[in-house]
Write a protein that holds these residues in place. Structure first.
Motif, PDB file in Angstrom:
ATOM      1  N   GLU A 288       0.851  -1.198   0.000  1.00 34.08           N
ATOM      2  CA  GLU A 288       0.000   0.000   0.000  1.00 34.08           C
ATOM      3  C   GLU A 288       0.886   1.247   0.000  1.00 34.08           C
ATOM      4  O   GLU A 288       1.047   1.915   1.031  1.00 34.08           O
ATOM      5  CB  GLU A 288      -0.902   0.015   1.254  1.00 34.08           C
ATOM      6  CG  GLU A 288      -1.957  -1.065   1.297  1.00 34.08           C
ATOM      7  CD  GLU A 288      -3.168  -0.762   0.398  1.00 34.08           C
ATOM      8  OE1 GLU A 288      -3.365   0.414   0.019  1.00 34.08           O
ATOM      9  OE2 GLU A 288      -3.904  -1.717   0.085  1.00 34.08           O
ATOM     10  N   PRO A 289       1.449   1.582  -1.161  1.00 32.76           N
ATOM     11  CA  PRO A 289       2.410   2.698  -1.174  1.00 32.76           C
ATOM     12  C   PRO A 289       1.825   4.031  -0.708  1.00 32.76           C
ATOM     13  O   PRO A 289       2.567   4.913  -0.266  1.00 32.76           O
ATOM     14  CB  PRO A 289       2.856   2.772  -2.639  1.00 32.76           C
ATOM     15  CG  PRO A 289       2.150   1.696  -3.375  1.00 32.76           C
ATOM     16  CD  PRO A 289       1.295   0.914  -2.449  1.00 32.76           C
ATOM     17  N   GLU A 290       0.485   4.179  -0.786  1.00 33.40           N
ATOM     18  CA  GLU A 290      -0.122   5.445  -0.364  1.00 33.40           C
ATOM     19  C   GLU A 290      -0.227   5.572   1.158  1.00 33.40           C
ATOM     20  O   GLU A 290      -0.485   6.648   1.693  1.00 33.40           O
ATOM     21  CB  GLU A 290      -1.565   5.479  -0.912  1.00 33.40           C
ATOM     22  CG  GLU A 290      -1.839   6.604  -1.883  1.00 33.40           C
ATOM     23  CD  GLU A 290      -3.332   6.784  -2.049  1.00 33.40           C
ATOM     24  OE1 GLU A 290      -3.797   7.919  -1.864  1.00 33.40           O
ATOM     25  OE2 GLU A 290      -4.043   5.810  -2.339  1.00 33.40           O
ATOM     26  N   LEU A 291      -0.086   4.448   1.831  1.00 37.40           N
ATOM     27  CA  LEU A 291      -0.329   4.422   3.278  1.00 37.40           C
ATOM     28  C   LEU A 291       0.708   5.266   4.042  1.00 37.40           C
ATOM     29  O   LEU A 291       1.904   5.129   3.820  1.00 37.40           O
ATOM     30  CB  LEU A 291      -0.259   2.964   3.761  1.00 37.40           C
ATOM     31  CG  LEU A 291      -0.731   2.714   5.174  1.00 37.40           C
ATOM     32  CD1 LEU A 291      -2.212   3.015   5.312  1.00 37.40           C
ATOM     33  CD2 LEU A 291      -0.463   1.257   5.570  1.00 37.40           C
ATOM     34  N   ALA A 292       0.207   6.135   4.928  1.00 40.38           N
ATOM     35  CA  ALA A 292       1.100   7.016   5.695  1.00 40.38           C
ATOM     36  C   ALA A 292       1.020   6.756   7.195  1.00 40.38           C
ATOM     37  O   ALA A 292       1.964   7.050   7.931  1.00 40.38           O
ATOM     38  CB  ALA A 292       0.751   8.469   5.405  1.00 40.38           C
ATOM     39  N   GLU A 293      -0.120   6.233   7.658  1.00 34.82           N
ATOM     40  CA  GLU A 293      -0.326   6.063   9.101  1.00 34.82           C
ATOM     41  C   GLU A 293      -1.156   4.803   9.371  1.00 34.82           C
ATOM     42  O   GLU A 293      -1.931   4.372   8.520  1.00 34.82           O
ATOM     43  CB  GLU A 293      -1.127   7.241   9.670  1.00 34.82           C
ATOM     44  CG  GLU A 293      -0.435   8.581   9.571  1.00 34.82           C
ATOM     45  CD  GLU A 293      -1.397   9.726   9.822  1.00 34.82           C
ATOM     46  OE1 GLU A 293      -1.059  10.619  10.598  1.00 34.82           O
ATOM     47  OE2 GLU A 293      -2.513   9.723   9.242  1.00 34.82           O
ATOM     48  N   VAL A 294      -1.017   4.279  10.587  1.00 34.45           N
ATOM     49  CA  VAL A 294      -1.887   3.191  11.041  1.00 34.45           C
ATOM     50  C   VAL A 294      -2.419   3.609  12.405  1.00 34.45           C
ATOM     51  O   VAL A 294      -1.662   4.142  13.231  1.00 34.45           O
ATOM     52  CB  VAL A 294      -1.133   1.852  11.168  1.00 34.45           C
ATOM     53  CG1 VAL A 294      -2.087   0.734  11.579  1.00 34.45           C
ATOM     54  CG2 VAL A 294      -0.437   1.480   9.857  1.00 34.45           C
ATOM     55  N   GLN A 295      -3.715   3.396  12.638  1.00 36.42           N
ATOM     56  CA  GLN A 295      -4.270   3.736  13.952  1.00 36.42           C
ATOM     57  C   GLN A 295      -4.773   2.470  14.642  1.00 36.42           C
ATOM     58  O   GLN A 295      -5.192   1.512  14.008  1.00 36.42           O
ATOM     59  CB  GLN A 295      -5.379   4.790  13.836  1.00 36.42           C
ATOM     60  CG  GLN A 295      -6.528   4.417  12.935  1.00 36.42           C
ATOM     61  CD  GLN A 295      -7.506   5.565  12.707  1.00 36.42           C
ATOM     62  OE1 GLN A 295      -7.363   6.640  13.271  1.00 36.42           O
ATOM     63  NE2 GLN A 295      -8.519   5.340  11.875  1.00 36.42           N
ATOM     64  N   THR A 296      -4.698   2.515  15.958  1.00 38.54           N
ATOM     65  CA  THR A 296      -5.097   1.347  16.738  1.00 38.54           C
ATOM     66  C   THR A 296      -5.780   1.812  18.017  1.00 38.54           C
ATOM     67  O   THR A 296      -5.544   2.928  18.478  1.00 38.54           O
ATOM     68  CB  THR A 296      -3.861   0.468  17.038  1.00 38.54           C
ATOM     69  OG1 THR A 296      -4.280  -0.735  17.673  1.00 38.54           O
ATOM     70  CG2 THR A 296      -2.858   1.164  17.939  1.00 38.54           C
TER      71      THR A 296
END
Ligand SMILES: CC(C)(COP(=O)(O)OP(=O)(O)OC[C@H]1O[C@@H](n2cnc3c(N)ncnc32)[C@H](O)[C@@H]1OP(=O)(O)O)[C@@H](O)C(=O)NCCC(=O)NCCS
Length: 338
Positions: A288-296
């Motif tokens: 997912e090259p567009e991915l900048a952040e992950v939230q949890t």
């Protein structure tokens, strides 16, 4: 004007107007969150799990000219599942404090009551007007989780690669974009049923059987949300010893949601939690090259999980509170029985 509304048959102009309102809400209440996109928004609003129902209402402005449907200034929906209704409401910042939010919630509450459900639950973001709003309606706080966000630009990828391999002997990690393959569904469901470390803040029934798991994966796909899975397999028994799930939604593909992370009881203490999460981030980086952040989302008492998340680089962001109300009490307070 408030009316019942079906996202499946709504016009594209209404969907676009609702999106504008949602993004205006995010800009004032959660300014660090990425704005939502229209991609699969209709499906996100319309699709539900088998056996669940979502009922929606919108508040529209007076049309300014004949072809104009009127801007969507507010929306409420309630998802009927198990014995509760899960509510979500939005009011455009330009028309707040005029009683619209209250009107929308009461419409939904009356329907939930008529349908015979006992309580309404809602997730409320800390430090926003929604806290005072729900408390004014008599909702009470059930528990609080912390949302944490990982900025991928700040990740030390070499260190992460080490974490991904720092696992006890006898386990093998496997990555499955799209969800677990069919021949693994049973073992996967067993791991989920054995121990559920609720890591996503969602209000959901906790039982997991293979059929329900298939339905839930299918529903995610229909809503435009792509699941990714990393499994730790115990080589000797073939059992799923641990799993972690991340979902990349078409509506905000730059910020993914961490769902469940589970390590089965017998397989704790071997570094599986850290390794599967690290491997997931490495895989997402290329998938997912567009991915900048992950939230949890984590319960504040879940110290082990919070520690691993901090090591991976997650930073606490907001309180995420679950509130609930007894529907009969709410409805009778507003419409006293004669
Ligand atoms: C919460 C929300 C629905 C309230 O809508 P609203 O139309 O402004 O609410 P109402 O005018 O019906 O308010 C009813 C009562 O709630 C309470 N209330 C509303 N906003 C409040 C605030 N900012 N602070 C304290 N109390 C508040 C008040 O008691 C108010 O009555 P009053 O105006 O007579 O004092 C609106 O702020 C909203 O859309 N928030 C975003 C919700 C959300 O889910 N966001 C998700 C992404 S952040």
């Amino acid at each position: 004007m408030v009316r019942e509304w079906d996202p499946r048959t709504a016009s594209s102009a209404e969907i676009a107007s609702l999106l504008d309102t949602l993004n205006a809400v995010l800009a004032v209440d959660l300014p660090q969150d990425p704005p939502w996109r229209e991609d699969s928004l209709r499906e996100y609003l319309a699709e539900v799990m088998p056996g669940e129902r979502r009922i929606s209402w919108v508040a529209q402005a007076e049309p300014t000219d004949p072809g104009d449907p009127g801007a969507v200034l507010g929306q409420v929906h309630v998802l009927l599942l198990g014995d509760i209704g899960v509510l979500e409401v939005l009011v455009h910042p330009s028309v707040r404090r005029g009683g619209l939010g209250r009107d929308l919630v009461l419409r939904a509450a009356r329907r939930v009551y008529q349908e015979g459900f006992r309580s309404i639950g809602v997730e409320v973001v800390g430090d926003t007007p929604a806290i005072g709003f729900y408390e004014s309606l008599g909702f009470t706080r059930e528990y609080v989780e912390t949302r944490s966000v990982l900025d991928l630009a700040a990740v030390d990828w070499a260190e992460l690669a080490q974490m991904a391999t720092g696992i006890g002997a006898g386990y093998q990690l496997e990555f499955f974009p799209g969800g677990p393959p069919d021949d693994l569904i049973e073992a996967y469901a067993r791991a989920k049923a054995e121990v559920r470390d609720v890591d996503d803040g969602e209000l959901r029934p906790s039982s997991y059987d293979p059929e329900r798991l298939r339905d839930s994966l299918d529903t995610l796909h229909r809503r435009g949300m792509k699941p990714y899975i990393v499994l730790a397999r115990h080589e000797q028994s073939g059992e799923v010893a641990g799993l972690t799930e991340v979902v990349v939604p078409a509506q905000h593909p730059t910020r993914a949601d961490q769902y469940d992370t589970i390590v089965a009881q017998d397989h704790r203490g071997y570094g599986i939690d850290r390794a599967i999460k690290a491997r997931m981030l490495l895989e997402l980086r290329s998938a997912e090259p567009e991915l900048a952040e992950v939230q949890t989302w984590n319960a504040q008492a879940n110290e082990a999980m919070l520690k691993v998340n901090a090591e991976l680089g997650y930073r606490p962001d907001r309180d995420w509170c679950e509130y609930s109300v007894d529907v009969a009490e709410l409805v009778h307070r507003v419409d006293p029985p004669r």
